[in-house]
Each structure stands twice: as structure tokens, then as C-alpha cells.
Write a protein that holds these residues in place. Structure first.
Motif, short mmCIF file in Angstrom:
data_model
loop_
_atom_site.label_atom_id
_atom_site.label_comp_id
_atom_site.label_asym_id
_atom_site.label_seq_id
_atom_site.Cartn_x
_atom_site.Cartn_y
_atom_site.Cartn_z
N ASP A 7 0.82 -1.21 0.00
CA ASP A 7 0.00 0.00 0.00
C ASP A 7 0.86 1.27 0.00
OD1 ASP A 7 0.82 -0.74 2.59
OD2 ASP A 7 -0.66 0.62 3.47
N VAL A 8 2.05 1.18 0.61
CA VAL A 8 2.97 2.33 0.59
C VAL A 8 3.53 2.51 -0.82
CG1 VAL A 8 5.15 3.24 1.48
CG2 VAL A 8 3.55 2.08 3.02
N VAL A 9 3.89 1.44 -1.47
CA VAL A 9 4.36 1.52 -2.86
C VAL A 9 3.28 2.12 -3.74
CG1 VAL A 9 5.13 0.19 -4.86
CG2 VAL A 9 5.96 -0.40 -2.57
N ALA A 10 2.02 1.71 -3.52
CA ALA A 10 0.91 2.25 -4.30
C ALA A 10 0.74 3.74 -4.05
CB ALA A 10 -0.38 1.50 -3.96
N ALA A 11 0.92 4.18 -2.78
CA ALA A 11 0.80 5.60 -2.45
C ALA A 11 1.88 6.43 -3.14
CB ALA A 11 0.86 5.79 -0.94
N VAL A 12 3.09 5.87 -3.20
CA VAL A 12 4.18 6.57 -3.90
C VAL A 12 3.88 6.64 -5.39
CG1 VAL A 12 6.63 6.48 -4.52
CG2 VAL A 12 5.91 5.94 -2.18
N ARG A 65 5.89 7.92 -12.46
CA ARG A 65 5.56 6.93 -13.49
C ARG A 65 5.55 5.52 -12.93
NH1 ARG A 65 9.44 5.34 -18.61
NH2 ARG A 65 8.11 3.70 -19.48
N GLY A 66 6.53 5.24 -12.07
CA GLY A 66 6.62 3.90 -11.52
C GLY A 66 7.44 3.86 -10.26
N CYS A 67 7.17 2.87 -9.41
CA CYS A 67 7.90 2.69 -8.15
C CYS A 67 8.13 1.20 -7.95
CB CYS A 67 7.09 3.29 -6.99
SG CYS A 67 7.80 2.99 -5.36
N ARG A 68 9.36 0.81 -7.63
CA ARG A 68 9.65 -0.60 -7.43
C ARG A 68 10.77 -0.75 -6.41
NH1 ARG A 68 13.55 -2.78 -12.24
NH2 ARG A 68 14.98 -1.00 -12.27
N GLN A 69 10.73 -1.86 -5.69
CA GLN A 69 11.78 -2.15 -4.73
C GLN A 69 12.80 -3.08 -5.36
OE1 GLN A 69 10.41 -3.14 -0.85
NE2 GLN A 69 12.47 -3.00 0.05
N THR A 70 14.06 -2.68 -5.30
CA THR A 70 15.16 -3.46 -5.87
C THR A 70 16.21 -3.70 -4.80
OG1 THR A 70 16.45 -1.52 -6.55
CG2 THR A 70 14.74 -2.29 -8.07
N ALA A 71 17.32 -4.28 -5.20
CA ALA A 71 18.41 -4.52 -4.26
C ALA A 71 18.99 -3.22 -3.73
CB ALA A 71 19.50 -5.34 -4.95
N LEU A 94 14.16 1.46 -2.66
CA LEU A 94 12.91 1.78 -3.33
C LEU A 94 13.20 2.83 -4.41
CD1 LEU A 94 9.90 1.02 -3.15
CD2 LEU A 94 9.56 3.08 -1.76
N GLU A 95 12.97 2.46 -5.67
CA GLU A 95 13.32 3.32 -6.80
C GLU A 95 12.06 3.95 -7.39
OE1 GLU A 95 15.48 1.04 -9.65
OE2 GLU A 95 17.25 0.82 -8.36
N VAL A 96 12.18 5.23 -7.73
CA VAL A 96 11.07 5.97 -8.34
C VAL A 96 11.54 6.59 -9.64
CG1 VAL A 96 9.76 8.13 -8.13
CG2 VAL A 96 9.74 6.47 -6.27
N GLN A 97 10.73 6.44 -10.66
CA GLN A 97 10.97 7.14 -11.92
C GLN A 97 9.77 8.02 -12.20
OE1 GLN A 97 11.19 5.24 -15.97
NE2 GLN A 97 13.32 5.95 -15.85
N LEU A 98 10.04 9.24 -12.67
CA LEU A 98 8.99 10.23 -12.90
C LEU A 98 8.42 10.13 -14.30
CD1 LEU A 98 10.84 13.26 -11.28
CD2 LEU A 98 9.03 11.89 -10.23
N ARG A 99 7.28 10.76 -14.49
CA ARG A 99 6.71 10.91 -15.83
C ARG A 99 7.46 12.05 -16.51
NH1 ARG A 99 0.22 10.78 -14.45
NH2 ARG A 99 0.18 8.72 -13.43
#
Length: 525
Positions: A61-66, A78-84, A87-92
């Protein structure tokens, strides 16, 4: 861009990201390297997530909020994902280009008044000393001149003292494009009021002469016990060797000039009465050698007129003996060798020289030493910054002449541009690392935080020079790699127009940053 849509900002976006994580302390890092920007714009590092979430795993739910982030002043995700890595965020990105390069937003709500003082008085004791302006004396003046421009850009009224009365110093400052008041003397009333305060001061004793004891010099009128004042007031940060100050007419005259500037203000010799109820902070910009004497004057002023006083410094410089006039002509000679001896280049040489000196003095934090040489070569010099500013001017001049010949059509309105054409990694780097944070860079460089302990403050006056140097390197890399004005084929115009809009914003950013250094943009190279 819709009317009233707020320009996105870095601070607002980071605040929104932090709120989405539901944590009081910011966990996010803004990416700045081209390598990392290929796949993310913000990162909450794995170590920080481990301290904030059980097992370091961010709930869905936190990932969805981001991912759903947006709103006024906030860049959309644009997208949020957890990697090694975390937590990575890329913008539109296309939307970010549109919001930052499109039509300007409509008028928004008036900004709330910040904690910054209504008025700042910048005091450079170095200008009271006779003789040539050595680098040791000049650096505090350039720093104060730059700080004044930064403060004024943030809406803060700024005054500078003392007035420059020495003709040689005034000529050197004019050569270096330093705007400093050139004439004002304290009124007899201000001087008289200080003398009256001194006569009633419990820490001051008048000097007595005669009676067979060695008399003090004629110009000493009072002894002021500074150490007693410091101890009774519980002041911290002052030199432990401060004892008794021998007050002379000259010292009181200097103090009267400061006092009068606080009461009236002085901008280019024109008196400006301060608004009722406004507060004034006094910043003494001093070199290491002047610090002890300025602490004495600062305490004397506190004793005679309690108020808000700050001390910035000390400012450090090496090779203090070389007069700046000599260094100016040396840098001129270097520029002449690099360019041409033709008279048409005189103004260019002058601007490059001033840029070289200013960047040498100001690109290093004021609490750190600077070197003893002036260079017009290399990617970290003022000349390199001015060169890239001139490349932008040449680009737009070339485009305009091509439009007049009918080779290219005029640049369409920003609302009609197709920013999805901006896909080159250098284009996103220019927008995300420079155009987006630039307003906050200026704001942070102008901040004068009160000292936590003692009397020294730290100003980020090196921020603009460092910003311009890094911008010049990244712009140069992009400009050398990408051909902006391509073949005049209609199917290539969309990309060319979008790139011109981006570089027009970069050009304006260069101009605005250079203005805080009193450097005009170059129009030729």
C-alpha cells in the motif's frame, strides 16, 4: 499547462515522497549521475528502508501511495519498485518537461513570509584599510557583493558598508563590476548619540591624562572592558584574549556609519528609510586577520546598542601579498593570449578576466582557503562557464538568422511543442539536475542561519559558482554530442523545437545565475 498549475519544485516533490512513506525523516536521495538517471530519479536506500520497515520490505500500500503521487508543485510518478538498491522511483518525464518548459503557470498564492530578516546589513571592514586591494582584502568584498545579490533576488533588502572612499580601491572594484556604495559619512547626531551612550556605559571608563603617569595617546577617549561584558552576558564564541578595548574617534566613526546604515539604510548613496517594525541583521564578512578586531567592534556595538548581530567568517585566502590590480592585469594577459588582440574583443577579455577572478574567489566555501593562481583554462574556471554561455548565444543567433533566411520556421508557442521528442539522456539531466532545483539553489545560497553556538555563521555562497561549473560541464557534454540545428526537414522540426525550448531555459538559467555574480552573458566566442 493549465492556468494556475504550479511550477513543480524539488522540495515539494521530496516532501510528498516522504509523506507517502509515512516517515518523519526524509529517506529519499535525488539521483544526479547520468548512469543512475537511466533507470531511476529518486531512491530510498536499502539501509534506510531497513531502519524504517520491518525486514526492510516496503508494504504494497505504501508503494501504491508513492506511485499515485501528484498534485500542485509535485512531479508525477511513473513507476515505483523495490530493488536490491532500495525503493526506486521514476517520474513521468514527458509531463515534467511540459510543466517546466511549457507556458508559465498562472499567479499562485502569495508566498508565506519566511524567517529571513527583513533587512540585512553587510559589513566589510577590509574596505576601511588603506592601500592596494590584495586577494585577502578582496575576497570578503566579492563574497559580500555576491551575497547581496542573492539576498535581493529573494526579496531581502540589503545594504553594504562602509562606503569606499579610496580612489584606487574604487577603480579596482569598478573593474571587477562590484556594486558598492562610494560615498556616505555618519551624521553628527549619530556620532553624538554613540558618545552619549559611551559616557553612560558601566563597562567604559574615560581616559585620564597627566598626574605623572604615562598618558594614553590623544585619540583614545575611553577604555571599554569587553571581557567583563562577555562574562556577564554569558556570550559564547568570542576570542578568550579579548580584554580592554581602547576606543578612538576613528572606531566610533566606523561604528556610527554602521549605526546610521541600520537606521536609514544606504543603497548606492541614496538614503532609504526602513519600514516601521522591520528587523535588521548585521553580517560582518571578515578575513581571518580581521576577525579579532571585528569581534572587538561587534562587542562595542552590542554594549552601546543591543540588537541582532551576526558574524560571517572568517574568510580565508592564501598568497595575501599580491595586489589584485596585478592579478587583474595578469588574467587579462592570459585572456588576450587565448583570444585575439583585436579591439573588438576588449569587452570579452574584460568579462572573462572578471569571471576568472570571481570564480577563483567564490567557488570555494568562505571558510576554506583559495589558491594563489588565476586560470582561464580548464572546466572549473569562470572562463569555461562564460564560454558555454556564449555557445548558447551563438546557437540562438544562428537559428534566428536561419529563420530570417527562411531555412527554419519560427519557434512555435510552448503550448504547441511536443516534449515527448526529448529522449536523449543529457536532456533529462539538464532538466532534472539543473532547471528543476535552480530556484532552490538560489534560495539556499542566500540563507543566513543564526549560529547554533557562538557567533560565526556559515553561508553557502559557493553554491552558485559550483552549480554553474557543473552545469557547464554537463551542457558541454550534451552540446558536443547532439546536433541541435539539423537538416531543414519538416519531420525533424518537432525535435529541434523541443530542444531549442529546453536550451532557451538553460540559457535563461545561465543569465540569472551570472547576474548574482554581476557577470553579463557573453554574446560571442
Amino acid at each position: 499547462m493549465e492556468t494556475g498549475e504550479e511550477r513543480p519544485g524539488l522540495a515539494a516533490t521530496l516532501r510528498a515522497l516522504n509523506v507517502a512513506l509515512g516517515r518523519p525523516a526524509s529517506l529519499w536521495v535525488k539521483e544526479s549521475s547520468a548512469r543512475n538517471l537511466r533507470h531511476r530519479d529518486f531512491l530510498a536506500p536499502r539501509a534506510a528502508l531497513g531502519a524504517a520497515f520491518a525486514g526492510g520490505r516496503v508494504p504494497s500500500d505504501v508503494v501504491a501511495a508513492v506511485t499515485a503521487l501528484g498534485g500542485p508543485g509535485v512531479l508525477a510518478v511513473r513507476g515505483c519498485r523495490q530493488t536490491a538498491a532500495g525503493l526506486e522511483v521514476q517520474l513521468r518525464r514527458c509531463e515534467a518537461f511540459r510543466r517546466l518548459l511549457g507556458p508559465p503557470p498562472g499567479p499562485g498564492p502569495a508566498p508565506l513570509p519566511g524567517p529571513q530578516a527583513a533587512v540585512v546589513l553587510l559589513h566589510c571592514p577590509a574596505l576601511r584599510c588603506p592601500g592596494d586591494l590584495t586577494p585577502r582584502r578582496l575576497r570578503p568584498v566579492l563574497l559580500a557583493d555576491h551575497l547581496a545579490q542573492l539576498l535581493r533576488a529573494q526579496g531581502v533588502s540589503t545594504f553594504q558598508v562602509p562606503a569606499v572612499t579610496d580612489k584606487r580601491s574604487r577603480e579596482v572594484l569598478q573593474q571587477l563590476r562590484v556594486e558598492w556604495p562610494s560615498g556616505s559619512t555618519p551624521s553628527p547626531e549619530t556620532l553624538s548619540a554613540l558618545k552619549q551612550s559611551l559616557s553612560q556605559c558601566p563597562y567604559a571608563t574615560p581616559c585620564e591624562r597627566g598626574s605623572g603617569v604615562a598618558s594614553p595617546p590623544e585619540d583614545i577617549i575611553y577604555n571599554v572592558h569587553l571581557r567583563s561584558f562577555v562574562e556577564q552576558q554569558g556570550l559564547e564564541g568570542y576570542d578568550p584574549n579579548l580584554g580592554v578595548l581602547l576606543v578612538t574617534e576613528e572606531k566610533l566613526q566606523s561604528l556610527a556609519e554602521l549605526q546610521q546604515a541600520v537606521l536609514q539604510g544606504m543603497v548606492s548613496g541614496d538614503p532609504l528609510v526602513l519600514p516601521a517594525g522591520s528587523c535588521c541583521s548585521v553580517v560582518h564578512v571578515v578575513s581571518c586577520e580581521e576577525e579579532f578586531q571585528q569581534q572587538q567592534m561587534d562587542l562595542l556595538w552590542r554594549i552601546l546598542d543591543p540588537g541582532k548581530h551576526l558574524v560571517c567568517g572568517p574568510v580565508k585566502v592564501t598568497n595575501p601579498l599580491s595586489p589584485i590590480r596585478t592579478r587583474y592585469h595578469t588574467a587579462c594577459s592570459i585572456s588576450t593570449c587565448v583570444l585575439s588582440a583585436d579591439e573588438a574583443w576588449t569587452e570579452v577579455i574584460d568579462i572573462l578576466t572578471v569571471a576568472a577572478i570571481r570564480f577563483e574567489m567564490l567557488s570555494t566555501a568562505h571558510r576554506s582557503q583559495v589558491g594563489h593562481s588565476i586560470s582561464t583554462k580548464g572546466t572549473k574556471s569562470g572562463a569555461f562557464v562564460m564560454y558555454n554561455c556564449a555557445r548558447l548565444a551563438t546557437l540562438f543567433d544562428t537559428y534566428q538568422r536561419a529563420v530570417e533566411r527562411g531555412t527554419y520556421p519560427p519557434l512555435p508557442p510552448a503550448s504547441e511543442l511536443n516534449f515527448s521528442c526529448l529522449r536523449e539522456e543529457g536532456e533529462w539531466l539538464l532538466l532534472f539536475s539543473y532547471l528543476l532545483p535552480f530556484p532552490e539553489v538560489l534560495q539556499q545560497a542566500a540563507q543566513l542561519p543564526p549560529p547554533r553556538k557562538g557567533l560565526r555563521i556559515t553561508a553557502n555562497t559557493e553554491a552558485v559558482c559550483k552549480f554553474l561549473i557543473q552545469l557547464s560541464m554537463d551542457f558541454s557534454s550534451y552540446y558536443n554530442r547532439v546536433h541541435i540545428l539539423g537538416e531543414p526537414f519538416p519531420h525533424l522540426f518537432d525535435q529541434m523545437f523541443a530542444r531549442l525550448q529546453l536550451l532557451g531555459a538553460v540559457r535563461d538559467m545561465f543569465h540569472n545565475a551570472l547576474a548574482t555574480l554581476h557577470l553579463p552573458p557573453l554574446s560571442q566566442i
